[in-house]
Design a protein around this motif. Structure first.
Motif, PDB file in Angstrom:
ATOM      1  N   LYS A 109       0.812  -1.207   0.000  1.00 51.26           N
ATOM      2  CA  LYS A 109       0.000   0.000   0.000  1.00 51.26           C
ATOM      3  C   LYS A 109       0.846   1.258   0.000  1.00 51.26           C
ATOM      4  N   SER A 110       2.146   1.144  -0.294  1.00 52.11           N
ATOM      5  CA  SER A 110       2.992   2.324  -0.390  1.00 52.11           C
ATOM      6  C   SER A 110       2.705   3.036  -1.696  1.00 52.11           C
ATOM      7  N   ILE A 111       3.107   4.296  -1.794  1.00 51.23           N
ATOM      8  CA  ILE A 111       2.862   5.040  -3.023  1.00 51.23           C
ATOM      9  C   ILE A 111       4.182   5.483  -3.625  1.00 51.23           C
ATOM     10  N   THR A 112       5.063   4.491  -3.844  1.00 50.16           N
ATOM     11  CA  THR A 112       6.328   4.753  -4.501  1.00 50.16           C
ATOM     12  C   THR A 112       6.089   5.112  -5.946  1.00 50.16           C
ATOM     13  N   SER A 136     -29.654  -6.980 -11.616  1.00 50.03           N
ATOM     14  CA  SER A 136     -28.615  -7.952 -11.324  1.00 50.03           C
ATOM     15  C   SER A 136     -27.274  -7.264 -11.141  1.00 50.03           C
ATOM     16  N   SER A 137     -26.462  -7.820 -10.259  1.00 47.35           N
ATOM     17  CA  SER A 137     -25.113  -7.302 -10.051  1.00 47.35           C
ATOM     18  C   SER A 137     -24.195  -7.813 -11.159  1.00 47.35           C
ATOM     19  N   VAL A 138     -23.028  -7.183 -11.276  1.00 46.11           N
ATOM     20  CA  VAL A 138     -21.979  -7.708 -12.145  1.00 46.11           C
ATOM     21  C   VAL A 138     -20.756  -7.956 -11.289  1.00 46.11           C
ATOM     22  N   THR A 139     -19.852  -8.797 -11.759  1.00 47.92           N
ATOM     23  CA  THR A 139     -18.673  -9.103 -10.965  1.00 47.92           C
ATOM     24  C   THR A 139     -17.673  -7.960 -11.011  1.00 47.92           C
ATOM     25  N   GLU A 140     -16.688  -8.031 -10.130  1.00 46.19           N
ATOM     26  CA  GLU A 140     -15.700  -6.966 -10.029  1.00 46.19           C
ATOM     27  C   GLU A 140     -14.763  -6.919 -11.225  1.00 46.19           C
ATOM     28  N   GLY A 141     -14.673  -8.011 -11.986  1.00 46.49           N
ATOM     29  CA  GLY A 141     -13.848  -8.035 -13.180  1.00 46.49           C
ATOM     30  C   GLY A 141     -12.409  -8.436 -12.918  1.00 46.49           C
ATOM     31  N   PRO A 142     -11.661  -8.677 -13.982  1.00 48.39           N
ATOM     32  CA  PRO A 142     -10.287  -9.178 -13.845  1.00 48.39           C
ATOM     33  C   PRO A 142      -9.266  -8.115 -13.470  1.00 48.39           C
ATOM     34  N   TYR A 143      -9.670  -6.844 -13.411  1.00 45.84           N
ATOM     35  CA  TYR A 143      -8.702  -5.776 -13.145  1.00 45.84           C
ATOM     36  C   TYR A 143      -8.831  -5.169 -11.742  1.00 45.84           C
ATOM     37  N   TYR A 144      -9.525  -5.858 -10.854  1.00 48.43           N
ATOM     38  CA  TYR A 144      -9.657  -5.340  -9.490  1.00 48.43           C
ATOM     39  C   TYR A 144      -8.378  -5.612  -8.698  1.00 48.43           C
ATOM     40  N   LEU A 145      -7.965  -4.621  -7.888  1.00 50.05           N
ATOM     41  CA  LEU A 145      -6.844  -4.778  -6.961  1.00 50.05           C
ATOM     42  C   LEU A 145      -7.280  -4.285  -5.596  1.00 50.05           C
ATOM     43  N   ASP A 146      -6.919  -5.019  -4.566  1.00 49.43           N
ATOM     44  CA  ASP A 146      -7.287  -4.639  -3.205  1.00 49.43           C
ATOM     45  C   ASP A 146      -6.194  -3.752  -2.607  1.00 49.43           C
TER      46      ASP A 146
END
Length: 314
Positions: free
Chosen positions: A8-11, A67-77
């Protein structure tokens, strides 16, 4: 599939409106929002507008289900809590004012809700997946000249105030094959800000926001968008947008300067959720399906260099 980047750093890398709404199986979408808004702290006028909208939604508007949709392949936590998520990325300015309300309790504001958004840059690249080809012909992401962090740009959270309102400053998203222009959205409750990001709690709603074709196509003639050429997917041909208008996430934008779209857009969206429900958008639940075999998987460093073959989950 999602990445699992936890740094979670912002380098740094190379030196280092909206009106309308959506609703999910785990959250309810609301149609009808305030028109223009000021880019300042919440004012008495903002509060009055919120109260007016909430009153009208109590009549039943916020009970529209989709209906909901999924978060997709580009989600990052790894998104950071911040208002401005651009990190120097170039594009037409887009200011969003989003209001979260409890659709199960008379559309009352959800104070403390965390709204998370993420989207691609002007050339179709997502942070964390900067080598994934957006389709058509586009410069390499590294040629944009910004000092944005490759893992965090155009991703962020904001925490709702007493009126359920959050505000973001970003840019108009670009596009990638075969998707139309869109922004991803999650609403979280029950967690807390920690180390610059948001931890814990429950995801109550996962969805996508869409843009009018005429506005998007005009934007894409401008720089830096014009450097990405190819076949843009319109709403009618998109695999996620279902044609339901505002209730399906179609945004209505207000130009900052009607004669000069490069000056940017602003808009509002009211999102009705069920704070007791959970809808992470992961996996194949809702209306999304699982990411395609050609989509990015694993950590950001594992992203492929080929075209991201997107699906309804993208």
């Amino acid at each position: 599939m999602t990445g699992n980047h936890t740094d979670k750093s912002i380098t740094r890398r190379r030196a280092i409106v909206v009106t309308g709404g959506t609703v999910a199986a785990g959250g309810l979408a609301v149609a009808g929002c305030q028109a223009a808004f000021a880019d300042t702290a919440e004012t008495a006028t903002d509060a009055a507008a919120t109260a007016t909208t909430t009153a009208s939604e109590s009549a039943g508007t916020c009970m529209t289900l989709m209906s909901s949709v999924t978060e997709g392949p580009y989600y990052l936590d790894n998104a950071l809590v911040r208002k401005n998520i651009t990190e120097g990325k170039s594009g037409v300015p887009l200011t969003l004012r989003l209001t979260v309300v409890d659709a199960t309790d008379g559309c009352t504001p959800v104070k403390g809700a965390a709204v998370e958004i993420w989207h691609c840059d002007a050339w179709g690249y997502y942070s964390g997946y900067t080598t994934a080809n957006p389709g058509g012909s586009a410069p390499a992401e590294s040629e944009d000249g910004s000092t944005a962090n490759d893992n965090t740009y155009l991703r962020g959270y904001q925490i709702a105030n007493a009126n359920g309102v959050v505000k973001f400053e970003t840019i108009f998203p670009g596009w990638y094959t075969p998707r139309t222009c869109h922004i991803h959205l999650k609403v979280h409750t029950g967690g807390q800000k920690e180390d610059g990001t948001y931890e814990g709690g429950t995801v109550n709603y996962t969805g996508q926001l869409f843009f009018d074709d005429a506005i998007a196509e005009e934007i894409f003639t401008l720089e830096p968008y014009a450097k990405h050429s190819g076949s843009y997917t319109t709403l009618d041909n998109d695999m996620v947008y279902d044609g339901g208008g505002a209730s399906s996430g179609l945004l209505t934008l207000g130009a900052v300067h009607k004669k000069d779209p490069a000056k940017g857009y602003k808009g509002t969206l009211t999102i009705g959720v069920d704070p007791d429900a959970e809808n992470t958008g992961a996996g194949s639940g809702g209306g999304g399906g699982t990411p395609p075999s050609g989509a990015p998987s694993g950590a950001p460093g594992d992203a492929p260099s080929g075209t991201p073959s997107a699906s309804a989950s993208s």
